[in-house]
Design an enzyme around this catalytic site. Structure first.
Site, PDB file in Angstrom:
ATOM      1  N   ASP A  13       9.927  -1.745   6.481  1.00 10.51           N
ATOM      2  CA  ASP A  13       9.439  -0.384   6.300  1.00 10.51           C
ATOM      3  C   ASP A  13       8.186  -0.204   7.151  1.00 10.51           C
ATOM      4  OD1 ASP A  13       9.377   2.188   5.117  1.00 10.51           O
ATOM      5  OD2 ASP A  13       7.868   1.512   3.691  1.00 10.51           O
ATOM      6  N   ASP A  15       5.378   2.665   6.647  1.00 11.62           N
ATOM      7  CA  ASP A  15       4.190   3.013   5.863  1.00 11.62           C
ATOM      8  C   ASP A  15       4.032   2.045   4.698  1.00 11.62           C
ATOM      9  OD1 ASP A  15       3.274   5.455   7.198  1.00 11.62           O
ATOM     10  OD2 ASP A  15       5.183   6.284   6.552  1.00 11.62           O
TER      11      ASP A  15
END
Length: 259
Positions: A13, A15
């Site tokens: 991922d 963020d």
């Protein structure tokens, strides 16, 4: 208990794992550098459908993180891939930004508000009441309802902002029709990403900061899952869920030596 295969490819991922509020998380640059030097396939994922991969490449570059365009996988790209598989050359009424409209144009979709095959809802900085009203009427008229991701809120400097999941709920309330969410935690996004780089889930790992999206999606796609504690999930939160990550580390910096 069966032993997993060594990790040969990594999905992470963005963020909360690589960046936080526009700032690189310590170790992110070293992790990405080691990945590129190793030649191992990898993808940086985001549920945010606003930006194109080229946009995200430029944004990350300004933060000192070099992620090639080909190694960025967004919910907009996953949505376009899904629609191209389901109904090639179709039509859609789209609420979203360039990340989503570009992805749909690239698969040959026609964007229209006249009897579209689909209403596709994505992230945008300005949700228009007029556009939402049109979406509701088109869905009531028979258009199929697709949403890029189920995230209910998104971050901003001022605090939480309503995101795709919240707006989808409004449309569902008005139409009685639930959308099909393509992005995490739907394992479809993960499997499409794995296919895009030609790797298998048995030898892949998913790194994320959220139990309800990253870890769940990785788990359901058959991958090893790694939770980092630099984002939204604290270690004390893990036991609230009926599933667990394969392991927990403090940050992405703890994984550099594994590449």
């Amino acid at each position: 208990m069966s032993t997993r295969k060594p990790i040969e490819s990594w999905l992470t991922d963005m963020d909360g794992v690589l960046i936080h509020e526009g700032t690189p998380i310590p170790g992110a640059d070293a992790f990405l550098k080691r990945l590129k030097e190793s030649g191992k396939p990898f993808l940086v994922l985001t549920n945010n459908s606003i930006y194109t991969p080229r946009d995200l490449h430029a944004r990350l570059s300004r933060m000192g993180l070099d992620v090639p365009v080909a190694n960025i996988w967004t919910s907009a790209l996953a949505t376009a891939k899904f629609l191209d598989d389901q109904r090639p050359g179709g039509t859609a009424y789209v609420i979203g930004e360039a990340g989503l409209t570009t992805a749909l144009h690239d698969i040959g979709y026609v964007l229209t508000d006249v009897e579209p095959d689909y209403v596709v809802l994505g992230e945008t900085r300005t949700y228009s009441f007029e556009a939402l009203t049109k979406a509701i009427r088109l869905i009531n008229g028979g258009a199929r309802f697709i949403a890029t991701n189920p995230d209910e809120t998104g971050p901003s400097a001022e605090g939480a902002l309503p995101a795709t999941g919240s707006v989808a709920a409004l449309i569902t309330k008005a139409t009685g029709k639930d959308p099909y969410f393509v992005g995490k935690p739907n394992p479809l996004m993960m499997r499409a990403g794995l296919n895009a780089i030609g790797v298998h889930s048995e030898s892949s790992a998913m790194i994320g900061d959220r139990m309800d999206t990253d870890v769940l999606a990785g788990l359901e796609a058959g991958m090893e899952t790694v939770l980092v504690l630099t984002g939204l999930t604290a270690e004390a939160d893990i036991d609230r869920y009926p599933f667990r990550p394969s392991r927990v580390v403090n940050s992405i910096a703890d994984l550099v030596e594994e590449i």
